[in-house]
Write a protein that holds these residues in place. Structure first.
Motif, PDB file in Angstrom:
ATOM      1  N   LEU C 144       1.014  -1.132   0.055  1.00 58.08           N
ATOM      2  CA  LEU C 144       0.007   0.029  -0.007  1.00 58.08           C
ATOM      3  C   LEU C 144       1.113   1.340  -0.045  1.00 58.08           C
ATOM      4  CD1 LEU C 144      -2.657  -1.126   2.744  1.00 58.08           C
ATOM      5  CD2 LEU C 144      -3.296  -0.596   0.015  1.00 58.08           C
ATOM      6  N   ASP C 149      -0.712   4.140  -2.035  1.00 54.93           N
ATOM      7  CA  ASP C 149      -2.114   4.455  -1.442  1.00 54.93           C
ATOM      8  C   ASP C 149      -2.183   5.549  -0.156  1.00 54.93           C
ATOM      9  OD1 ASP C 149      -2.448   1.917  -3.243  1.00 54.93           O
ATOM     10  OD2 ASP C 149      -4.265   1.818  -2.047  1.00 54.93           O
ATOM     11  N   ARG C 287      -8.535   5.636   4.252  1.00 58.09           N
ATOM     12  CA  ARG C 287      -7.993   6.217   3.249  1.00 58.09           C
ATOM     13  C   ARG C 287      -8.574   7.744   3.256  1.00 58.09           C
ATOM     14  NH1 ARG C 287      -6.414   2.661  -0.969  1.00 58.09           N
ATOM     15  NH2 ARG C 287      -7.186   0.508  -0.512  1.00 58.09           N
TER      16      ARG C 287
END
Lengths: 371, 371, 371, 371
Positions: C144, C149, C287
């Motif tokens: 990630l 991300d 996120r």
């Protein structure tokens, strides 16, 4: 701006909670009327007077009928022991006043039925204090369901457990009396049933088990004298909802470790949603396609939260749910669409609880609408 | 030291899990016999040979009967599709060999009954793969209950939910066939029922609701052809235990967000205990008088854990539960007292699941012992 | 298929963990070589022989040099006390063999430096047992981060605390000796530093505080004789990473309630990620744009997990991280690109720990590259 | 009963929070004086008047000096932007009135110093709005520490992170101005530092790192015009306490997923205690000898909680912490021993924050008392 006079009966914990809520609703919301704390009643006149001063009520009454008759009172709020809800609410309805009654609506289904019929006939606005529904996170849950975010609802699994009677030495109280709507099912479970109905809709069939685990308790704290207990300590039930969803509900006041564990998981074809009243500012949500549950924390995107705080994570408390309930009451009384629990809806909750009781006694599935 | 020959039928995921478990049990435990990986069988002879080499089995068979007949085999482990459990176990019993069969025991209660009767008559040791019970934290739970730490048990609330069929586009598989012990109740729920029985004891009465939410599914992944589905997607039930405890169980394979959510709360007059298989190294416990739940983390005070790690918090995984199951199997086969699930106990689980099915179909309470 | 001979030195807990890992790696992974458990060494010849039999090693040695010299041995695995890592690894390197050494690499930075230089010069493959990095969830975290991300990484806040020395009556052990790489920083903190480097990259500057809370401990369990303790019980430090991220690390072996609390939060401009080794199958992720953290549960989408189970939520345990480490070792030895901790990387960890020690002693920021 | 006149300056969110708190304190607590909401000031006279009516203040002022001079005002509550705290508080002190000022005390250490000196000289009671300290669970934490339940405190690890500036498109505001006490350290971190001091005591040494991650932000929401940002987005620091404890503090307003994450763990030789403001009714506690953390849920055994609810688990919200703060203020003003944050203590917090800023700028340990 029109004035709306509030008359409050009862000065216990719940009376004070109402008083705080009326006071705060004025400060927090832009209400369409001016709330006037018109009168406070308690059988103990002196206490009524003292509390009226402390809580900002204009008038004190030693007699509840006098409060109902007081022309300054437009809305009668009832926070007395359960068995008094019936006569007080009926008198208020007879006087053509709006009624805001604490839960449970009554101590028998017959009473509850008479109350809703009377209210309907009189055309008065009624509300019952299922305050947990006014939690903005519950509002969000309801909205997610209504908007189809969870797809078709297929399961509701709920529990409302506490531990305040877990100690067998916890003495008898009115909560142990059938005639006072005592027992885990009536005292705690009714909140859960109201929530199930509020979120998932009508329940059509039930099957259930109730149990009295401690068949006697001390008459008073520490006493050797024992009183027989007839009410249920715990209940487990299966539910069938009108929309096809199925589920379980459990309630206990014997469950060590829980203080206010009104919790549920609602499963739909497109997602699952979970809530625990012990963390009332949170909701866990997993939508189809997501890997796991996400924690949602109450924030100002929800209007009911924004009224109290502009910043997420600041958290509302129990008393603020009551303030939100009062706001909804005022909106209803002033004719603005709302979604609170009126006497009709509260009677449905009582009927459902009764169906559970019958199902347990007769050891069979019961059609709720047959009662 | 005496040698004990293991014969394993099946080379799928569960076959490999067994192979790993037998290998590791030898390294981890001081067993009273020398475990010999004698033979591996698979209908695909080449595959049988390849896996035998990789997993350390001395011999490979393309025919399961040959494996059963192999004199080097003392214990027959069965990891094939559910409908083959019956013929294989019956043949192994007929050959006088110990049987270690994956759950569910069989695809009908009649089969299960025949199997336990045959095993009893033949006097062979049997075990069924309810591996979750071998978790040391479950052992701790059982011990806490047995030693009275929770007082009288009054409630068991359990759930086993996953999401692997939640997508309506998830295709038909053998798990969707009644004749293969498919459906949420048989596939997942049986683990939960076994756990309820393991921890709280016999169940005497049930009432239940089962539901098929998605009545058809693609015949294969992505296919437009649909197959009708008869098995349940979810089940909710009420339980009455012989010891007076009551409870609920729910199982679903449609519940978004859950991967292995075999969870329960057991409430007793002196405490509450909670477990979730998604965190298999933890137990939450609240004893009477404590303010709230305490998290217990698996550690070497538990013998089953100490076998794998001398340090708390290092965590066991699913495969190690299987190794613990194998150890218990070996102890049983060598005549040393143990508490695993034999064919009798597994038949009880099947009978309970059947009672739930009947209760749902006939919409009534069912006396489990009447079946 | 080529054979690769494994020689294992040490028969304690970690020796057995290696033996299990080598055995299981063969069964679980399709390795490019045939792993042969060639030889096991322990100073106690009898014990060496007994363990060799139990764990499946072909040969037993009472002398570790003999094992290194054994032509059947291609890879030397070292699981002895820390101060022996240096002579054993140096001998193995001198013999041109691959080395798989438990952490810490050595008991001084000088030793560690000599070891990485020797390995580099000899061109042998080396690996050090920072097994926590082989957790598939850590692999997911790394991925990630690598794929952006989380955006630019701006903060790493890590802790590795346990409670095994929290009791002042816990006696002296080799872990209390500076010369054995004892103390919370070396024993626990090095795992955390390795993790920080593995996920966020090089650390360039540190400032730190170390503390010995219990200045003496019983010489042996229950003894009145006290030994002075010079190593740190806890450490707190500030980190500056080469990529601009900043952070804190803390480590303690005195922290009541924690058993294996290697935890961290990594904050980036596009998301936050959190991990706790006490729940090694989980990762929490938020996120940008999401309302709250989502819980990710390990599942077969991660190759390292799929090797052990086809179903999410079944959970891996500590020992399986070791099996994954062995697999990576074998891939490295057979020349297939991998990302484990070699002697260079392990020396970087030692250098970073040394920088923290210097920073604490001299009460100033220390440039890690200056050491 | 004596009357105490409250004058409130400011009608924003915090002004309303004060108004609610004064109103509720009257209803909830038995105060030794009669609280009179004497006057409300806002530069916008009309708004002042409107809010005075809504919130129950007797008088409205368009000029804050007029409010301070109002003989009906005994206590001046200041909820204006940070840079106005200094002139308003100094004027109130000069008028001999008690001052209740929102945090931070001032926008520079010099101002803060002048304010505490003036208050000390004038002998007026002062309080600063570090309301999180009034959480009954924080009170419980403080009591546990004071009574030695945790033994000697050896570590404090704290964090206060939110995400409200995490989006680089979040525009400039006064919180981005050094001269308005902006930045993560001043805006959030000061709450954490106050908490660390409240629970563990004086901090003597600090070393720190501060960072501006987003060096410019839109001048207003959506604008292309960018403004340079000089304040810190995140800070990490090491602390040394006078009692020998060590620790770390971190603060960020860029951390995705957090809304009000003022959290800490306090480690002592006899136990560990953990708190997270996002669950303000909970405390996690592990005492020496216990296996793991226990969750404590706020309940009526704590007086501050009992004031609002007779039942555990009902939860307090942010606004009720403010009501508790007001109660403490009133107790202090009426000469009854209390433990709130006065100007001396608030200056200590400012000095500590300044020391962190200096330590970061000069990259060295700073002796807090040297400032």
């Amino acid at each position: 701006m029109r004035e709306l006079g509030i008359g409050l009966i009862g000065t216990g914990f719940m009376g004070r909670a109402h008083a705080l809520a009326f006071n705060n609703a004025r400060a927090v919301f832009e209400l369409p009327v001016h709330l006037k704390l018109a009168a406070l009643a308690d059988a103990d006149t002196e206490r009524a007077q003292r509390c009226a001063t402390a809580w900002g009520f204009a008038q004190a009454h030693g007699d509840w009928q006098a409060l109902i008759d007081d022309p300054a009172v437009d809305v009668v709020a009832i926070t007395t022991p359960n068995h008094l809800h019936f006569p007080m609410a009926m008198a208020a309805i007879a006087a053509g006043k709006a009624v805001y009654c604490e839960k449970p609506l009554a101590v028998s289904l017959e009473q509850a039925d008479a109350m809703r019929q009377a209210a309907r006939k009189a055309g008065v606005v009624t509300r019952v204090g299922y305050n947990y529904q006014h939690n903005p996170m519950i509002g969000l849950a309801r909205q997610l369901i209504a908007e189809g975010d969870l797809g078709d609802i297929i399961s509701f699994q709920g529990e409302f457990s506490e531990d305040f009677m877990a100690d067998p030495a916890s003495p008898w109280s009115w909560r142990c009396e059938v005639g006072h709507a005592g027992g885990a099912l009536a005292d705690l479970g009714s909140h859960l049933l109201a929530m199930a109905r509020y979120l998932v809709g009508d329940v059509t069939g039930v099957c259930a088990d109730t149990q009295t685990v401690h068949a006697q308790r001390p008459a008073v704290n520490g006493s050797a004298e024992q009183k027989a207990i007839a009410v249920d300590d715990q209940v487990h039930a299966l539910l069938r909802f009108a929309n096809g969803a199925r589920g379980t509900v459990s309630s206990s006041w014997l469950k060590h470790g829980y203080k206010n564990h009104l919790s549920f998981e609602i499963s739909g074809t497109k997602g699952t949603l979970a809530f625990d009243q012990e963390r009332l500012n949170e909701l866990r949500l997993c939508r189809a396609g997501q890997d796991g549950f996400q924690r949602l924390l109450a924030g100002p995107a929800l209007p009911g939260y924004a009224a109290f705080s502009p910043a997420a994570g600041h958290q509302l408390g129990y008393n603020e749910l009551k303030t939100l309930e009062v706001q909804e009451l005022i909106m209803a009384v002033t004719g603005q669409g709302a979604d609170g629990t009126d006497f009709e809806a509260a009677w449905e909750v009582e009927r459902l609880a009764t169906a559970i009781r019958v199902a347990a006694q007769e050891e069979r599935w019961v059609n709720v609408n047959s009662l």
